[in-house]
Design a protein around this motif. Structure first.
Motif, PDB file in Angstrom:
ATOM      1  N   SER A 168       6.051 -43.283 -12.191  1.00 42.16           N
ATOM      2  CA  SER A 168       4.667 -43.741 -12.011  1.00 42.16           C
ATOM      3  C   SER A 168       5.561 -44.852 -10.190  1.00 42.16           C
ATOM      4  CB  SER A 168       4.123 -44.399 -11.985  1.00 42.16           C
ATOM      5  OG  SER A 168       4.260 -45.417 -12.603  1.00 42.16           O
ATOM      6  N   ARG A 169       7.302 -46.114 -10.590  1.00 43.97           N
ATOM      7  CA  ARG A 169       7.308 -46.878  -9.928  1.00 43.97           C
ATOM      8  C   ARG A 169       8.809 -46.845 -10.358  1.00 43.97           C
ATOM      9  NH1 ARG A 169       4.577 -52.934 -11.387  1.00 43.97           N
ATOM     10  NH2 ARG A 169       5.148 -52.937  -9.264  1.00 43.97           N
ATOM     11  N   PRO A 170       9.412 -45.940  -9.661  1.00 46.60           N
ATOM     12  CA  PRO A 170      10.835 -46.271  -9.994  1.00 46.60           C
ATOM     13  C   PRO A 170      12.114 -47.310  -9.712  1.00 46.60           C
ATOM     14  CG  PRO A 170      10.186 -44.328  -8.581  1.00 46.60           C
ATOM     15  CD  PRO A 170       9.132 -44.496  -8.648  1.00 46.60           C
ATOM     16  N   GLU A 171      11.835 -47.573  -8.389  1.00 44.56           N
ATOM     17  CA  GLU A 171      12.535 -48.622  -7.920  1.00 44.56           C
ATOM     18  C   GLU A 171      11.896 -50.178  -9.302  1.00 44.56           C
ATOM     19  OE1 GLU A 171      10.767 -47.009  -5.832  1.00 44.56           O
ATOM     20  OE2 GLU A 171      12.662 -46.449  -4.240  1.00 44.56           O
ATOM     21  N   ALA A 172      11.235 -49.946  -9.898  1.00 40.98           N
ATOM     22  CA  ALA A 172      10.877 -51.562 -10.210  1.00 40.98           C
ATOM     23  C   ALA A 172      11.623 -51.280 -11.045  1.00 40.98           C
ATOM     24  CB  ALA A 172       9.440 -51.304 -10.126  1.00 40.98           C
ATOM     25  N   PHE A 173      11.044 -49.928 -12.579  1.00 48.67           N
ATOM     26  CA  PHE A 173      11.867 -50.178 -13.566  1.00 48.67           C
ATOM     27  C   PHE A 173      13.201 -49.969 -13.612  1.00 48.67           C
ATOM     28  CE2 PHE A 173       7.102 -48.374 -14.618  1.00 48.67           C
ATOM     29  CZ  PHE A 173       6.847 -49.910 -14.994  1.00 48.67           C
TER      30      PHE A 173
ATOM     31  N   ALA B 196      16.749 -54.854  -2.045  1.00 44.27           N
ATOM     32  CA  ALA B 196      16.455 -53.759  -2.550  1.00 44.27           C
ATOM     33  C   ALA B 196      15.230 -53.409  -2.215  1.00 44.27           C
ATOM     34  CB  ALA B 196      17.208 -53.856  -3.989  1.00 44.27           C
ATOM     35  N   THR B 197      14.533 -51.896  -2.418  1.00 48.80           N
ATOM     36  CA  THR B 197      13.614 -51.600  -2.180  1.00 48.80           C
ATOM     37  C   THR B 197      12.697 -51.470  -3.870  1.00 48.80           C
ATOM     38  OG1 THR B 197      14.345 -49.589  -0.830  1.00 48.80           O
ATOM     39  CG2 THR B 197      12.386 -49.308  -1.708  1.00 48.80           C
ATOM     40  N   SER B 198      11.641 -52.634  -3.543  1.00 46.99           N
ATOM     41  CA  SER B 198      10.619 -52.218  -4.571  1.00 46.99           C
ATOM     42  C   SER B 198       8.744 -52.031  -4.017  1.00 46.99           C
ATOM     43  CB  SER B 198      10.976 -54.142  -5.087  1.00 46.99           C
ATOM     44  OG  SER B 198      10.981 -54.988  -4.064  1.00 46.99           O
ATOM     45  N   ASP B 199       8.208 -52.701  -4.683  1.00 44.49           N
ATOM     46  CA  ASP B 199       6.649 -52.497  -4.464  1.00 44.49           C
ATOM     47  C   ASP B 199       6.262 -53.764  -4.418  1.00 44.49           C
ATOM     48  OD1 ASP B 199       6.361 -52.908  -6.709  1.00 44.49           O
ATOM     49  OD2 ASP B 199       6.469 -50.817  -7.690  1.00 44.49           O
ATOM     50  N   PRO B 200       4.485 -53.532  -3.983  1.00 43.68           N
ATOM     51  CA  PRO B 200       3.960 -54.791  -4.230  1.00 43.68           C
ATOM     52  C   PRO B 200       3.380 -55.922  -5.365  1.00 43.68           C
ATOM     53  CG  PRO B 200       2.745 -52.884  -2.425  1.00 43.68           C
ATOM     54  CD  PRO B 200       4.540 -52.376  -3.173  1.00 43.68           C
ATOM     55  N   ASP B 201       3.483 -54.577  -6.384  1.00 40.82           N
ATOM     56  CA  ASP B 201       2.574 -54.546  -7.381  1.00 40.82           C
ATOM     57  C   ASP B 201       3.355 -55.968  -8.519  1.00 40.82           C
ATOM     58  OD1 ASP B 201       0.868 -53.056  -6.685  1.00 40.82           O
ATOM     59  OD2 ASP B 201       1.771 -51.380  -7.629  1.00 40.82           O
ATOM     60  N   PHE B 202       2.306 -56.859  -9.157  1.00 35.08           N
ATOM     61  CA  PHE B 202       2.947 -57.054 -10.273  1.00 35.08           C
ATOM     62  C   PHE B 202       3.748 -56.312 -11.452  1.00 35.08           C
ATOM     63  CE2 PHE B 202      -0.433 -59.992  -8.212  1.00 35.08           C
ATOM     64  CZ  PHE B 202       0.497 -61.080  -7.987  1.00 35.08           C
ATOM     65  N   LEU B 203       4.443 -56.849 -11.802  1.00 33.05           N
ATOM     66  CA  LEU B 203       5.297 -56.327 -13.189  1.00 33.05           C
ATOM     67  C   LEU B 203       4.751 -56.584 -14.101  1.00 33.05           C
ATOM     68  CD1 LEU B 203       9.026 -57.897 -12.832  1.00 33.05           C
ATOM     69  CD2 LEU B 203       7.616 -56.084 -11.601  1.00 33.05           C
ATOM     70  N   PRO B 204       4.690 -55.327 -15.151  1.00 28.91           N
ATOM     71  CA  PRO B 204       3.831 -54.819 -16.039  1.00 28.91           C
ATOM     72  C   PRO B 204       4.250 -55.560 -17.246  1.00 28.91           C
ATOM     73  CG  PRO B 204       4.501 -53.265 -15.648  1.00 28.91           C
ATOM     74  CD  PRO B 204       5.331 -54.350 -14.458  1.00 28.91           C
ATOM     75  N   GLY B 205       3.459 -55.819 -18.348  1.00 33.74           N
ATOM     76  CA  GLY B 205       3.859 -55.861 -19.427  1.00 33.74           C
ATOM     77  C   GLY B 205       4.236 -54.977 -20.533  1.00 33.74           C
ATOM     78  N   PRO B 206       4.694 -55.553 -21.377  1.00 36.84           N
ATOM     79  CA  PRO B 206       4.553 -54.633 -22.708  1.00 36.84           C
ATOM     80  C   PRO B 206       3.961 -53.740 -23.685  1.00 36.84           C
ATOM     81  CG  PRO B 206       4.742 -56.888 -23.191  1.00 36.84           C
ATOM     82  CD  PRO B 206       4.682 -56.835 -21.792  1.00 36.84           C
ATOM     83  N   GLU B 207       2.780 -53.462 -22.608  1.00 35.17           N
ATOM     84  CA  GLU B 207       1.599 -52.366 -23.511  1.00 35.17           C
ATOM     85  C   GLU B 207       1.929 -51.161 -23.051  1.00 35.17           C
ATOM     86  OE1 GLU B 207       0.703 -55.584 -21.577  1.00 35.17           O
ATOM     87  OE2 GLU B 207       0.305 -54.268 -19.936  1.00 35.17           O
TER      88      GLU B 207
ATOM     89  N   THR C  97      14.633 -42.592  -6.400  1.00 31.89           N
ATOM     90  CA  THR C  97      15.135 -41.263  -7.266  1.00 31.89           C
ATOM     91  C   THR C  97      16.461 -40.712  -7.509  1.00 31.89           C
ATOM     92  OG1 THR C  97      14.595 -40.422  -5.093  1.00 31.89           O
ATOM     93  CG2 THR C  97      12.440 -40.815  -6.984  1.00 31.89           C
ATOM     94  N   LYS C  98      17.499 -41.827  -6.783  1.00 34.65           N
ATOM     95  CA  LYS C  98      18.363 -41.046  -6.701  1.00 34.65           C
ATOM     96  C   LYS C  98      19.461 -42.238  -7.650  1.00 34.65           C
ATOM     97  CE  LYS C  98      19.637 -41.140  -2.510  1.00 34.65           C
ATOM     98  NZ  LYS C  98      19.822 -41.092  -0.963  1.00 34.65           N
TER      99      LYS C  98
ATOM    100  N   GLU D 263       5.372 -46.526 -28.554  1.00 37.16           N
ATOM    101  CA  GLU D 263       5.880 -47.033 -30.355  1.00 37.16           C
ATOM    102  C   GLU D 263       7.273 -46.985 -30.215  1.00 37.16           C
ATOM    103  OE1 GLU D 263       4.172 -43.393 -31.103  1.00 37.16           O
ATOM    104  OE2 GLU D 263       3.306 -44.519 -28.801  1.00 37.16           O
ATOM    105  N   GLN D 264       7.977 -46.321 -30.237  1.00 31.90           N
ATOM    106  CA  GLN D 264       9.335 -47.729 -29.888  1.00 31.90           C
ATOM    107  C   GLN D 264       9.653 -48.106 -29.356  1.00 31.90           C
ATOM    108  OE1 GLN D 264       8.902 -43.264 -30.201  1.00 31.90           O
ATOM    109  NE2 GLN D 264       8.409 -43.686 -32.136  1.00 31.90           N
ATOM    110  N   GLY D 265       9.293 -49.206 -28.554  1.00 35.71           N
ATOM    111  CA  GLY D 265       9.182 -49.365 -27.241  1.00 35.71           C
ATOM    112  C   GLY D 265      10.118 -49.311 -26.409  1.00 35.71           C
ATOM    113  N   ALA D 266      10.193 -47.504 -25.791  1.00 35.14           N
ATOM    114  CA  ALA D 266      10.870 -47.204 -24.886  1.00 35.14           C
ATOM    115  C   ALA D 266       9.825 -47.166 -24.182  1.00 35.14           C
ATOM    116  CB  ALA D 266      11.072 -45.827 -25.779  1.00 35.14           C
ATOM    117  N   LEU D 267      10.494 -46.759 -23.141  1.00 35.95           N
ATOM    118  CA  LEU D 267       9.827 -46.900 -21.389  1.00 35.95           C
ATOM    119  C   LEU D 267       9.268 -44.871 -21.810  1.00 35.95           C
ATOM    120  CD1 LEU D 267       8.342 -48.115 -19.140  1.00 35.95           C
ATOM    121  CD2 LEU D 267      10.753 -47.009 -17.821  1.00 35.95           C
TER     122      LEU D 267
END
Ligand code: AMP
Ligand code: TRP
Length: 342
Positions: free
Chosen positions: A248-253, A222-233, A192-193, A237-241
């Motif tokens: 919801s998952r700042p470190e992962a993204f 690096a700080t991460s989280d225990p979850d799996f990485l999500p897919g493109p769904e 978040t920083k 519609e523009q392919g943006a995050l």
């Protein structure tokens, strides 16, 4: 052909955010445009700088410009204090900008912290000097990371007020160029920083002087989280995050964003590649990519740092050309203001 101006402060700890958010974009622009890239040492001293380190850090930013691929013949590379027009025009802008405008600047609030009365006056008028940097060349396009947007809006207001007050069309309208996918790289410790030169933890950033081991070690930690990485769904519609996903998952993204920026891949490509994997698999892939992409640059930077005579010659030549460009603009500005030049 547009006239481009940008700057980086020689305050040490040049990092991956500076490279992806700013310096890498400088390189691409020089093919088609008239580019001026400055090492802003006058800005740096708005907070205390050790004099010997300031000189060293000025060479370091210059080396980063050169190592990233800025051509000092095609573009102008110089340090700000060698060209008097910056400080001179900044004085005029100190008299154009309103206190109310400066009071709104979030970077001042962040840097001054709780003890505003102890901050330097220079830190407060920092954005006026930044406007002077750009307008001393009548530059129109300014490549920066997202954190500089507010300063550029103020620069635009200053140009407009000057033109309006004096009844001229002298200073152009400034457009920010916020390019690429890594316009705001976040800290490796806290998603978040933003990644910053002044963060006390060296593990929070990848420095442009880090070797391959340090890069790999920092990314592993690096700080991460225990979850799996999500897919493109999850993309829009523009392919943006979407912002909600990022929050919801700042470190992962942040880490996936760094991957995409380094690989020059879209979010769709990155998410498709790593869908369903954990950080145990993703982090080594990111470390490998980061080392591969950064090593040529950090290696060349090191070579240049060992040749200060060459780096200084680039700055000397750039400053001479920058003086030639800015001096007539400053003189015309002085005439508009009504300074007698007998
Ligand atoms: P500074 O380190 O403040 O001199 O910034 C130099 C350039 O790097 C500016 O264009 C900033 O917007 C950009 N920059 C600084 N930090 C980041 C970051 N964490 N992510 C992206 N761009 C950044
Ligand atoms: N304020 C910018 C930063 O901290 C550096 C800077 C100074 C700059 N003058 C500039 C950037 C002019 C663009 C144009 O990142």
């Amino acid at each position: 052909m547009k006239r481009i101006f940008s700057g980086v402060q020689p305050t040490g700890n040049l990092h991956l955010g500076n490279y992806l958010g700013a310096i890498r974009n400088f390189v691409g622009l020089q093919e088609e445009h008239d580019c001026i890239y400055c090492v802003v040492d006058l800005h740096a001293i708005t907070v205390w700088q050790d004099p010997a380190e300031l000189k060293q850090n000025t060479r370091e930013v210059t080396a980063a410009y050169l190592a990233a691929g800025i051509n000092p013949k095609a573009s102008i590379i110089f340090n700000q204090s060698q060209v008097p027009a910056h400080a001179e025009l900044a004085w005029i802008f100190n008299c154009v900008a309103r206190l109310g405008w400066l009071d709104r600047m979030t970077q001042f609030k962040d840097k001054a912290g709780k003890h505003k009365e102890r901050a330097s006056a220079g830190l407060y008028v920092y954005p006026n000097l930044m406007a002077a940097d750009i307008l001393a060349y009548q530059a129109t396009h300014v490549p920066v990371g997202e954190d500089q947007k507010q300063h550029l809006e103020l620069a635009r207001d200053i140009a407009q007020k000057f033109n309006h007050d004096y009844g001229v069309e002298f200073f152009p309208v400034i457009e920010p160029l916020i390019l690429g996918s890594a316009t705001r790289v976040m800290s490796l410790r806290d998603g978040t920083k933003k990644m910053s030169k002044s963060d006390a933890s060296d593990l929070s950033r990848i420095n442009m002087t880090d070797d391959a081991d340090a890069i790999a070690r920092k990314l592993k930690k690096a700080t991460s989280d225990p979850d799996f990485l999500p897919g493109p769904e999850i993309l829009d519609e523009q392919g943006a995050l979407p912002d909600a996903e990022r929050k919801s998952r700042p470190e992962a993204f942040n880490l996936m964003g760094i991957y995409g920026a380094l690989a020059q891949e879209s979010w769709t490509e990155v998410l498709t590649r790593f869908e369903g994997q954990g950080f145990g698999a993703f982090k080594p892939a990111l470390a490998e990519l980061a080392v591969e992409k950064l090593r040529p640059i950090t290696g060349e930077m090191q070579r240049l740092m060992d040749d200060p005579g060459y780096v200084d010659a680039v700055l000397r030549d750039g400053a001479e050309r920058a003086r030639g460009r800015s001096e007539p603009i400053l003189q015309a500005c002085y005439d508009i203001v009504g300074f007698l030049r007998p």
